[in-house]
Design an enzyme around this catalytic site. Structure first.
Site, mmCIF file in Angstrom:
data_model
loop_
_atom_site.group_PDB
_atom_site.id
_atom_site.type_symbol
_atom_site.label_atom_id
_atom_site.label_comp_id
_atom_site.label_asym_id
_atom_site.label_seq_id
_atom_site.Cartn_x
_atom_site.Cartn_y
_atom_site.Cartn_z
ATOM 1 N N LYS A 10 0.822 -1.205 0.000
ATOM 2 C CA LYS A 10 0.000 0.000 0.000
ATOM 3 C C LYS A 10 0.864 1.267 0.000
ATOM 4 O O LYS A 10 2.080 1.193 0.230
ATOM 5 C CB LYS A 10 -0.928 -0.014 1.209
ATOM 6 C CG LYS A 10 -1.948 -1.156 1.173
ATOM 7 C CD LYS A 10 -2.813 -1.105 2.417
ATOM 8 C CE LYS A 10 -3.851 -2.190 2.422
ATOM 9 N NZ LYS A 10 -4.713 -2.125 3.627
ATOM 10 N N TYR A 50 -12.460 -2.626 -3.907
ATOM 11 C CA TYR A 50 -13.087 -2.536 -2.581
ATOM 12 C C TYR A 50 -14.611 -2.465 -2.647
ATOM 13 O O TYR A 50 -15.247 -1.940 -1.737
ATOM 14 C CB TYR A 50 -12.553 -1.308 -1.837
ATOM 15 C CG TYR A 50 -11.115 -1.442 -1.391
ATOM 16 C CD1 TYR A 50 -10.756 -2.348 -0.406
ATOM 17 C CD2 TYR A 50 -10.120 -0.657 -1.947
ATOM 18 C CE1 TYR A 50 -9.444 -2.470 0.014
ATOM 19 C CE2 TYR A 50 -8.796 -0.769 -1.531
ATOM 20 C CZ TYR A 50 -8.471 -1.678 -0.549
ATOM 21 O OH TYR A 50 -7.165 -1.786 -0.137
ATOM 22 N N ASN A 117 -1.824 -0.124 7.029
ATOM 23 C CA ASN A 117 -1.195 -1.348 7.510
ATOM 24 C C ASN A 117 -0.299 -2.030 6.479
ATOM 25 O O ASN A 117 -0.138 -3.245 6.496
ATOM 26 C CB ASN A 117 -2.254 -2.305 8.051
ATOM 27 C CG ASN A 117 -3.278 -2.690 7.013
ATOM 28 O OD1 ASN A 117 -3.178 -2.344 5.843
ATOM 29 N ND2 ASN A 117 -4.292 -3.423 7.436
ATOM 30 N N HIS A 120 -1.939 -5.538 1.557
ATOM 31 C CA HIS A 120 -3.228 -6.214 1.384
ATOM 32 C C HIS A 120 -2.923 -7.588 0.813
ATOM 33 O O HIS A 120 -2.032 -7.740 -0.021
ATOM 34 C CB HIS A 120 -4.116 -5.457 0.389
ATOM 35 C CG HIS A 120 -5.237 -6.295 -0.148
ATOM 36 N ND1 HIS A 120 -6.427 -6.466 0.524
ATOM 37 C CD2 HIS A 120 -5.328 -7.050 -1.273
ATOM 38 C CE1 HIS A 120 -7.205 -7.280 -0.179
ATOM 39 N NE2 HIS A 120 -6.564 -7.646 -1.274
ATOM 40 N N GLU A 131 -9.584 -10.272 -7.659
ATOM 41 C CA GLU A 131 -8.638 -9.169 -7.485
ATOM 42 C C GLU A 131 -7.495 -9.233 -8.499
ATOM 43 O O GLU A 131 -7.066 -8.201 -9.013
ATOM 44 C CB GLU A 131 -8.097 -9.168 -6.056
ATOM 45 C CG GLU A 131 -9.171 -8.823 -5.036
ATOM 46 C CD GLU A 131 -8.726 -8.993 -3.597
ATOM 47 O OE1 GLU A 131 -7.561 -9.418 -3.352
ATOM 48 O OE2 GLU A 131 -9.525 -8.677 -2.698
#
Length: 137
Positions: A10, A50, A117, A120, A131
């Site tokens: 990310k 998402y 975080n 993913h 995805e």
């Protein structure tokens, strides 16, 4: 059984120059990087990725964070790679992620609207297929 999964480094991981360390841990675990690219994701791509969160209050902040900088998209292959990468990544909240995991060792709680975080990873074979199609058409 050999599986494929999507891993995203990310924007916070890319910005903190942790991409190499994250990829090192993935390869040290024995997984194979089948494809990799640096992407500046737009709202359309992220909205597809998402889509299950579209009606949640954090969705706009999530898109804003994910568009805040480049993302490294990785197609991984390996034996039980979906489950294995998620263990390697650690739990979602980096504050309580176990030492030895990516999030536990490298993640921080920035007190932001959206948890930043670092990574993913797809959570099932179905989401991995969906995805990977979005990011690696």
């Amino acid at each position: 059984m050999i599986e494929q999964t999507l891993v995203l480094v990310k924007p916070d991981g890319v910005k903190r120059n942790l991409t190499g360390e994250i990829l090192r841990r993935i390869e040290a675990k024995g997984y194979r990087i089948a494809d990799l690219k640096l992407v500046s994701p737009d709202q359309e791509l992220l909205s597809k990725h998402y889509e299950e969160h579209a009606d949640k209050p954090f969705f706009p902040a999530l898109l804003e964070f994910m568009m805040s900088g480049p993302v490294v998209a990785v197609k991984l292959e390996g034996e039980r790679v979906i489950e294995g990468f998620r263990v390697l990544a650690g739990v979602t909240d980096p504050t309580v992620a176990a030492p030895g995991t990516i999030r536990g060792d490298l993640g921080r709680d920035w007190g932001t609207k959206v948890i930043q975080n670092l990574v993913h990873g797809s959570d099932s074979p179905e989401s991995a297929a969906r995805e990977l199609e979005i990011w690696f058409d």
